[in-house]
Design an enzyme around this catalytic site. Structure first.
Site, PDB file in Angstrom:
ATOM      1  N   SER A 121       0.827  -1.206   0.000  1.00  0.00           N
ATOM      2  CA  SER A 121       0.000   0.000   0.000  1.00  0.00           C
ATOM      3  C   SER A 121       0.856   1.250   0.000  1.00  0.00           C
ATOM      4  CB  SER A 121      -0.853   0.052   1.262  1.00  0.00           C
ATOM      5  OG  SER A 121      -1.563  -1.123   1.429  1.00  0.00           O
ATOM      6  N   HIS A 142      -2.341  -3.147  -6.630  1.00  0.00           N
ATOM      7  CA  HIS A 142      -2.874  -2.793  -5.313  1.00  0.00           C
ATOM      8  C   HIS A 142      -4.391  -2.955  -5.285  1.00  0.00           C
ATOM      9  CE1 HIS A 142      -3.818   0.294  -2.028  1.00  0.00           C
ATOM     10  NE2 HIS A 142      -3.336  -0.777  -1.444  1.00  0.00           N
ATOM     11  N   GLU A 154      -5.177  -0.372  -8.257  1.00  0.00           N
ATOM     12  CA  GLU A 154      -4.150   0.576  -8.684  1.00  0.00           C
ATOM     13  C   GLU A 154      -2.981  -0.237  -9.244  1.00  0.00           C
ATOM     14  OE1 GLU A 154      -4.714   4.387  -5.681  1.00  0.00           O
ATOM     15  OE2 GLU A 154      -3.694   2.626  -4.919  1.00  0.00           O
ATOM     16  N   ASN A 192      -4.638   5.718  -1.020  1.00  0.00           N
ATOM     17  CA  ASN A 192      -4.122   5.776   0.352  1.00  0.00           C
ATOM     18  C   ASN A 192      -3.473   7.114   0.664  1.00  0.00           C
ATOM     19  OD1 ASN A 192      -5.091   3.308   0.930  1.00  0.00           O
ATOM     20  ND2 ASN A 192      -3.154   2.222   0.739  1.00  0.00           N
TER      21      ASN A 192
HETATM   22  N1  LIG Z   1      -5.392  -4.365   5.012  1.00  0.00           N
HETATM   23  C1  LIG Z   1      -5.729  -3.600   3.994  1.00  0.00           C
HETATM   24  O1  LIG Z   1      -6.789  -2.960   4.026  1.00  0.00           O
HETATM   25  C2  LIG Z   1      -4.847  -3.526   2.778  1.00  0.00           C
HETATM   26  C3  LIG Z   1      -5.376  -3.026   1.589  1.00  0.00           C
HETATM   27  C4  LIG Z   1      -4.593  -3.031   0.437  1.00  0.00           C
HETATM   28  C5  LIG Z   1      -3.288  -3.495   0.501  1.00  0.00           C
HETATM   29  N2  LIG Z   1      -2.773  -3.951   1.676  1.00  0.00           N
HETATM   30  C6  LIG Z   1      -1.401  -4.455   1.673  1.00  0.00           C
HETATM   31  O2  LIG Z   1      -1.457  -5.866   1.577  1.00  0.00           O
HETATM   32  C7  LIG Z   1      -0.331  -6.448   2.222  1.00  0.00           C
HETATM   33  C8  LIG Z   1      -0.832  -7.452   3.267  1.00  0.00           C
HETATM   34  O3  LIG Z   1      -1.584  -6.750   4.260  1.00  0.00           O
HETATM   35  P1  LIG Z   1      -2.687  -7.493   5.152  1.00  0.00           P
HETATM   36  O4  LIG Z   1      -3.480  -6.418   5.788  1.00  0.00           O
HETATM   37  O5  LIG Z   1      -3.357  -8.534   4.331  1.00  0.00           O
HETATM   38  O6  LIG Z   1      -1.752  -8.175   6.265  1.00  0.00           O
HETATM   39  P2  LIG Z   1      -2.127  -9.360   7.253  1.00  0.00           P
HETATM   40  O7  LIG Z   1      -1.246  -9.178   8.439  1.00  0.00           O
HETATM   41  O8  LIG Z   1      -3.586  -9.475   7.445  1.00  0.00           O
HETATM   42  O9  LIG Z   1      -1.662 -10.672   6.445  1.00  0.00           O
HETATM   43  C9  LIG Z   1      -0.322 -10.956   6.107  1.00  0.00           C
HETATM   44  C10 LIG Z   1      -0.177 -12.476   5.904  1.00  0.00           C
HETATM   45  O10 LIG Z   1       1.122 -12.735   5.393  1.00  0.00           O
HETATM   46  C11 LIG Z   1       1.574 -13.962   5.959  1.00  0.00           C
HETATM   47  N3  LIG Z   1       3.034 -14.039   5.857  1.00  0.00           N
HETATM   48  C12 LIG Z   1       3.954 -13.395   6.613  1.00  0.00           C
HETATM   49  N4  LIG Z   1       5.191 -13.758   6.194  1.00  0.00           N
HETATM   50  C13 LIG Z   1       5.036 -14.613   5.178  1.00  0.00           C
HETATM   51  C14 LIG Z   1       5.948 -15.336   4.344  1.00  0.00           C
HETATM   52  N5  LIG Z   1       7.265 -15.223   4.520  1.00  0.00           N
HETATM   53  N6  LIG Z   1       5.446 -16.154   3.399  1.00  0.00           N
HETATM   54  C15 LIG Z   1       4.127 -16.270   3.232  1.00  0.00           C
HETATM   55  N7  LIG Z   1       3.221 -15.612   3.986  1.00  0.00           N
HETATM   56  C16 LIG Z   1       3.677 -14.801   4.944  1.00  0.00           C
HETATM   57  C17 LIG Z   1       1.053 -13.882   7.390  1.00  0.00           C
HETATM   58  O11 LIG Z   1       0.996 -15.177   7.950  1.00  0.00           O
HETATM   59  C18 LIG Z   1      -0.328 -13.253   7.194  1.00  0.00           C
HETATM   60  O12 LIG Z   1      -1.321 -14.228   7.008  1.00  0.00           O
HETATM   61  C19 LIG Z   1       0.462  -5.301   2.825  1.00  0.00           C
HETATM   62  O13 LIG Z   1       1.484  -4.953   1.941  1.00  0.00           O
HETATM   63  C20 LIG Z   1      -0.582  -4.197   2.921  1.00  0.00           C
HETATM   64  O14 LIG Z   1      -0.019  -2.921   2.891  1.00  0.00           O
HETATM   65  C21 LIG Z   1      -3.541  -3.999   2.814  1.00  0.00           C
END
Ligand SMILES: NC(=O)c1ccc[n+]([C@@H]2O[C@H](COP(=O)([O-])OP(=O)(O)OC[C@H]3O[C@@H](n4cnc5c(N)ncnc54)[C@H](O)[C@@H]3O)[C@@H](O)[C@H]2O)c1
Length: 596
Positions: A121, A142, A154, A192
């Site tokens: 993000s 994204h 995005e 964002n």
């Molecule tokens: N939460 C949101 O609203 C949102 C929206 C758009 C983008 N994002 C982006 O998406 C990405 C993930 O965010 P999230 O909110 O889903 O996080 P989250 O913490 O909910 O999930 C992350 C997952 O990654 C897994 N993980 C960690 N290390 C790993 C590895 N080495 N190999 C495989 N899996 C691994 C974890 O076990 C976890 O299930 C981030 O870059 C975030 O910025 C988040």
């Protein structure tokens, strides 16, 4: 020939990853879904089955379709499973070093022609890409939360991403039924960058006890038509993720203080209050992962219970003014059963207001929302006057005259002389300090702000503005009145912009700055906020409706009072106003409204 994507990989099945898997599998693409451990894999699988089961229960997906969808997903632990995919989307936590390590590993494991994408993000896609030997095949894709629902994607192209990779990913987004906007690699991209300053500001308001979580959220939902309030959205995003995004945006985006994460966020993350995913964040949820909010120790009492707190009885209401707001407010009170005394500056003005109220009530009758009897009863409750002395026996006065402090102060001084003791004196000001008006009287404890929104008969929100001298009784009375009007009253302190304008206008101003910096177009920015965040209008559509002059004036007030450098009005906004481009009302603002 566009590239075929027959199998894609998703790394990390958390909040975003599990949703992204669903998007692909729903659209007939095979997915290898990868997690770091068996436990995390099972959680990811449970999220996917939970979501698809809900879709079946709601009749949005047939059972057979769900089974086919699930059969397309191969759940695996470890990146080695990704050796045969055409595209990988990484969705692991928002840490640059972690993402760089994963990309180096993906580069080793994946086919040479595979595209490697990140769902980051806020981190630099360019910095992630250089961890591989194929930065030209690295791109940002994204998605928005929840990925199966939000239409926007995005697409982030770095300076080295190949044009054919961008084109292939854009075609893929279309196949997934998404709308993409393609942009360059800047912190927070479009949505964002515009969203997180606002979210952080809302957290700051809550942290400063400026308003309750329920009131901050209700204000933005009801005042701006947003699908959810900022604190509920923080819980959905995940506070740990939100913290990392803000932190990165602060560092990458020019150290704008507005992106320095509110201290409360760090405390909550440290305490394990991560939002929905952990079952508790700003709100408490039925269980981890559940969207259902349950009452907790901070849940406020219902308004009825609050009324036991000494609200005064209000039967007769005076409304002073003859403009749009006064007219709407007279109608609202009369319809709710109050006796109303309307005071204007002359018989001619009273006749105009009376006509406008009649027209509006008649519209209600034509639309079947009001019976003729109720219309006549409402009209019968209003008396029209041009003398303030007629307010001697009212229980509440609502002032809605011109937005000039000297005029309002003089009026309140007169009301102080005329009105009976115990009357509640309310101002509808949207930008002046209520305390200034209160101190023009000898009874500041009885003065409160009642900030109605335009059009008052339709908009469900009223901001109840308490000064440091407003009594608890006055506040309780204001809350009880709002409840009887069928409005949601949110209580806040006496600061420039109250809740809604303070949170809304800096965001609009940021959108203008983004346009001014040529990062994106007005159309794409509007799309991003509507399709990525579910806003009813994009910022430029809204600015043209509100009026650029009005928006500039509000933004200037905020800047003057709060001295926040990031609130300085965008030069482009000032220039447009100077040029007479004021929005719809002048035929041209950000868009030309004459050619329709
Ligand atoms: N939460 C949101 O609203 C949102 C929206 C758009 C983008 N994002 C982006 O998406 C990405 C993930 O965010 P999230 O909110 O889903 O996080 P989250 O913490 O909910 O999930 C992350 C997952 O990654 C897994 N993980 C960690 N290390 C790993 C590895 N080495 N190999 C495989 N899996 C691994 C974890 O076990 C976890 O299930 C981030 O870059 C975030 O910025 C988040």
């Amino acid at each position: 020939m566009a590239r075929e994507f027959t199998r894609v990989g998703v790394v990390g099945l958390g909040t975003m990853g599990a949703g992204i898997v669903e998007v692909f599998a729903r659209n007939g693409v095979d997915v290898t879904a990868v997690e770091i451990s068996d436990g995390a894999l099972e959680r990811g699988r449970a999220t996917l089955t939970g979501s698809t089961d809900r879709a079946v229960a709601k009749g949005k997906l047939a059972e057979a379709e769900r089974d086919a969808l699930l059969a397309r997903v191969d759940f695996r632990v470890g990146l080695d499973a990704l050796h045969d995919v055409d595209l990988v989307i990484e969705a692991v936590p928002e840490h640059l070093d972690l993402k760089q390590r994963i990309f180096a590993e993906l580069d080793r494991v994946c086919k040479p022609e595979a595209i490697l994408a990140t769902n980051t993000s806020s981190l630099s896609v360019t910095e992630i890409s250089v961890a591989t030997t194929r930065p030209n095949q690295v791109i940002g894709i994204h998605f928005f939360n929840p990925a199966p629902v939000m239409k926007l994607v995005e697409v982030v192209r770095t300076v080295v991403t190949s044009a054919d990779v961008v084109a292939d990913v854009e075609a893929l987004c279309e196949r997934l039924g998404k709308v993409d906007v393609t942009i360059s690699d800047r912190a927070g991209f479009i949505a964002n960058a515009l969203l997180f300053g606002y979210l952080n500001h809302a957290v700051g308001m809550f942290e400063a006890r400026y308003a309750t979580r329920e009131d901050i959220d209700a204000a933005m939902k009801l005042g701006c038509g947003l699908p959810m309030g900022p604190l509920a959205l923080m819980d959905l995003i995940g506070l740990d993720t939100a913290y990392e995004i803000l932190d990165t945006m602060y560092r990458r985006g020019g150290r704008d203080r507005r992106h320095a994460p509110a201290p409360l966020l760090k405390q909550m993350v440290t305490a394990g209050l991560l939002g929905r995913k952990s079952g508790r964040g700003f709100y408490t949820y039925e269980r981890p992962g559940s969207p259902k909010v349950v009452p907790d120790e901070y849940t406020p009492l219902a308004v009825d219970a609050a009324l036991a707190d000494g609200a005064r009885a209000i039967a007769k209401v005076g409304v002073v003014g003859s403009g749009t707001m006064a007219t709407g407010i007279i109608e609202v009170f009369a319809k709710a059963g109050y006796e109303v005394v309307s005071v204007t500056r002359g018989a001619e003005k009273s006749a105009k207001v009376c006509e406008a109220v009649k027209t509006s009530l008649n519209k209600g009758v034509v639309r079947g929302k009001l019976s003729e009897t109720d219309r006549d009863a409402a009209l019968g409750r209003i008396t029209w006057s041009a003398t303030l002395e007629h307010l001697a026996d009212v229980d509440l006065v609502v002032e809605a005259v011109i937005e000039e402090l000297s005029v309002k102060k003089a009026l309140f001084a007169s009301l102080d002389e005329i009105c009976k003791p115990g009357v509640v004196l309310a101002t509808t000001t949207s930008s002046l300090p209520v305390i200034d008006v209160a101190m023009a009287t000898q009874r500041p404890a009885d003065v409160v702000g009642l900030h109605f929104f335009n059009p008052a008969p339709i908009m469900p929100l009223v901001e109840i503005v308490q000064t440091i001298r407003t009594s608890a009784e006055t506040s309780a009375t204001a809350r009880a009145v709002c409840a009887k009007l069928g409005k949601t009253g949110v209580v806040c302190g006496d600061r420039s912009g109250f809740i809604v304008n303070a949170l809304l206008f800096p965001y609009l101003n940021d959108a203008v700055k983004m346009l001014e910096a040529s990062y994106s177009t007005a159309d794409d920015i509007d799309y991003a906020m509507k399709l990525g965040c579910g806003y009813p209008m994009g910022p430029f559509e809204l600015l043209d409706v509100v009026g650029l002059d009005v928006s500039l004036a509000i933004q200037r007030e905020l800047y003057l009072e709060l001295r926040e450098p990031g609130f300085a009005p965008a030069p482009l906004l000032e220039h447009l106003v100077t040029a007479g481009y004021l929005g719809r009302k002048s035929g041209r603002g950000f868009r030309d409204h004459t050619r329709r």
